[in-house]
Design an enzyme around this catalytic site. Structure first.
Site, PDB file in Angstrom:
ATOM      1  N   LYS A 159       1.218   1.246  -8.469  1.00 49.68           N
ATOM      2  CA  LYS A 159       1.371  -0.092  -7.984  1.00 49.68           C
ATOM      3  C   LYS A 159       0.263  -0.484  -7.019  1.00 49.68           C
ATOM      4  O   LYS A 159      -0.029  -1.666  -6.850  1.00 49.68           O
ATOM      5  CB  LYS A 159       2.701  -0.246  -7.247  1.00 49.68           C
ATOM      6  N   GLY A 160      -0.324   0.475  -6.352  1.00 49.48           N
ATOM      7  CA  GLY A 160      -1.179   0.191  -5.212  1.00 49.48           C
ATOM      8  C   GLY A 160      -2.383  -0.687  -5.451  1.00 49.48           C
ATOM      9  O   GLY A 160      -2.788  -1.432  -4.566  1.00 49.48           O
TER      10      GLY A 160
ATOM     11  N   GLU B 232      -9.376   1.031  -8.499  1.00 45.57           N
ATOM     12  CA  GLU B 232      -8.394   1.863  -7.810  1.00 45.57           C
ATOM     13  C   GLU B 232      -8.293   1.462  -6.342  1.00 45.57           C
ATOM     14  O   GLU B 232      -9.275   1.029  -5.745  1.00 45.57           O
ATOM     15  CB  GLU B 232      -8.798   3.341  -7.944  1.00 45.57           C
ATOM     16  N   ASP B 233      -7.108   1.622  -5.782  1.00 46.61           N
ATOM     17  CA  ASP B 233      -6.922   1.302  -4.369  1.00 46.61           C
ATOM     18  C   ASP B 233      -7.465   2.408  -3.474  1.00 46.61           C
ATOM     19  O   ASP B 233      -8.184   2.145  -2.525  1.00 46.61           O
ATOM     20  CB  ASP B 233      -5.453   1.000  -4.051  1.00 46.61           C
TER      21      ASP B 233
ATOM     22  N   ASP C  43      -7.461   9.799  -2.991  1.00 50.10           N
ATOM     23  CA  ASP C  43      -6.970  10.680  -1.947  1.00 50.10           C
ATOM     24  C   ASP C  43      -7.231  12.118  -2.396  1.00 50.10           C
ATOM     25  O   ASP C  43      -8.355  12.587  -2.328  1.00 50.10           O
ATOM     26  CB  ASP C  43      -5.483  10.382  -1.728  1.00 50.10           C
TER      27      ASP C  43
ATOM     28  N   PHE D  65      -2.815   8.097   7.167  1.00 49.06           N
ATOM     29  CA  PHE D  65      -1.901   7.482   6.207  1.00 49.06           C
ATOM     30  C   PHE D  65      -2.082   5.979   6.371  1.00 49.06           C
ATOM     31  O   PHE D  65      -1.879   5.435   7.454  1.00 49.06           O
ATOM     32  CB  PHE D  65      -0.448   7.883   6.483  1.00 49.06           C
TER      33      PHE D  65
ATOM     34  N   ARG E 250       2.851  -3.511   1.531  1.00 47.45           N
ATOM     35  CA  ARG E 250       1.847  -3.852   0.517  1.00 47.45           C
ATOM     36  C   ARG E 250       1.248  -5.234   0.754  1.00 47.45           C
ATOM     37  O   ARG E 250       0.112  -5.497   0.393  1.00 47.45           O
ATOM     38  CB  ARG E 250       2.455  -3.822  -0.887  1.00 47.45           C
TER      39      ARG E 250
END
Length: 185
Positions: A51-52, A107-108, A111, A160, A173
């Site tokens: 979803k990001g 892509e967000d 990581d 984070f 979000r």
């Protein structure tokens, strides 16, 4: 499940803003310019891993001037505590035949790189005309597999982060910026 009684409680979870709304919109324009410079009207498929990345993709799509289509997919990695099983399950797949397109994953965040590296292998195996990954955020301190996006717009420390599509428990979000989540609040 988190519930917030007021906007102040919501804001209390934001430790500090790392990337402002203005900086993000500048990066969105840069992403669109990169895409416009690489492709001359040949079929482009912009892919968002849900979803990001949906907000990033929507903003980039609005700024791209060359013809493009969009597609969404969801991928899930299974974890045993903090260790990935290495298995990636595609829970919603792309319908288009990738051999007909130049594919750009927007892509967000990269990581650990586990899920995205597996998704890339799967999609490259479908023989697109070309393939690129452009990520808004790169967090190399957390990388556990050898994966590097073709373009990374911001490199961030091992925080984070929330906002601009990134969440904590499905919240945050909708923030127009990227912020460090305050785990102590």
């Amino acid at each position: 499940m988190m519930h917030f009684d007021s906007i102040d409680a919501y804001k209390g979870k934001i430790k500090k803003i790392l990337i402002t709304e203005e900086e993000i919109q500048s990066a969105v324009k840069k992403t669109a310019e990169i895409i416009d410079s690489l492709y001359d009207g040949t079929p482009i498929l912009l892919v968002s891993i849900l979803k990001g990345a949906f907000i990033y993709m929507a903003d980039v799509c609005k700024n791209v001037t060359v013809p493009c289509e969009v597609a969404f997919m969801t991928a899930q990695s299974y974890f045993n505590d903090t260790v990935s099983s290495g298995k990636v399950e595609i829970t919603m797949d792309i319908k288009q035949n990738l051999a007909d397109y130049h594919v750009v994953i927007l892509e967000d965040i990269v990581d650990t790189g586990r899920t995205l590296s597996e998704v890339v292998k799967i999609l490259k195996g479908r023989n697109p005309k070309s393939f690129r990954v452009i990520t808004l955020l790169d967090k190399p301190a957390r990388r556990v597999v050898d994966f590097k996006a073709d373009v990374s717009l911001f490199t961030i420390p091992d925080y984070f982060v929330i906002g601009y599509g990134l969440d904590c428990g499905e919240h945050f979000r909708n923030l127009p910026y990227v912020a460090e989540y305050n785990t102590e609040a």
